[in-house]
Design an enzyme around this catalytic site. Sequence first.
Site: not given
Length: 214
Positions: A45-46
């Site tokens: 997700c980062t």
Amino acid sequence: MSLHLGDTAPDFTTDTSTGTISFHDWAGDEWVVFFSHPADFTPVCTTELGRVAQLQAEWDKRGVKPIALSVDTAEEHLAWIPDVNEYSSTTVSYPIIADPDKTVAELYDMIHPGAGDTSSVRSVFVIDPDKKIRLTMTYPKSTGRNFDEILRVVDALQEADRGACATGADWQPGDKVIVPPHVPTAEAQETYDEVEEHYPYLRTARLKDAGAED
């Protein structure tokens, strides 16, 4: 709730990393790429949220507003954003929806218990200025999305709307488009440039320049 292509994207009011928004009002007359991710402070997700921020000029060029969602709080989003910015050497300026009670995620069918998780999956919705859903995609938790492909999809949808046409496999801006099968070839030759008939049902052409004279 099951959402289909052509449905009106459900409206909602919610807290985000940039403050409270009413979704339809926030979208205004622009296209929207609405995407969910499983959780803040997670590796894939980062990378994804950083990539979306890196592409901000590309979204702007197409009149697209990106907006993200996970089932975390706004405070958690704000604590995580500096990591995203640092890792991708960018600045996240688009909103991240805070949805700890899963209201919006359930409204958009972003919770898939069969995937072995109660957090939001990696859903993508492309929504047009009329608030109609034009594309949906869902990725597994382990696979980061290709946002260049999502940009390509937006380009293809906008081209199809502009020219009342379709786009073929792997279409890129500048490639020929596909003439709708119901349009007679003689009419197509008046409407498009460089019409080429491969089969009676498959003809390729170029859209006329918007400023060109007939």
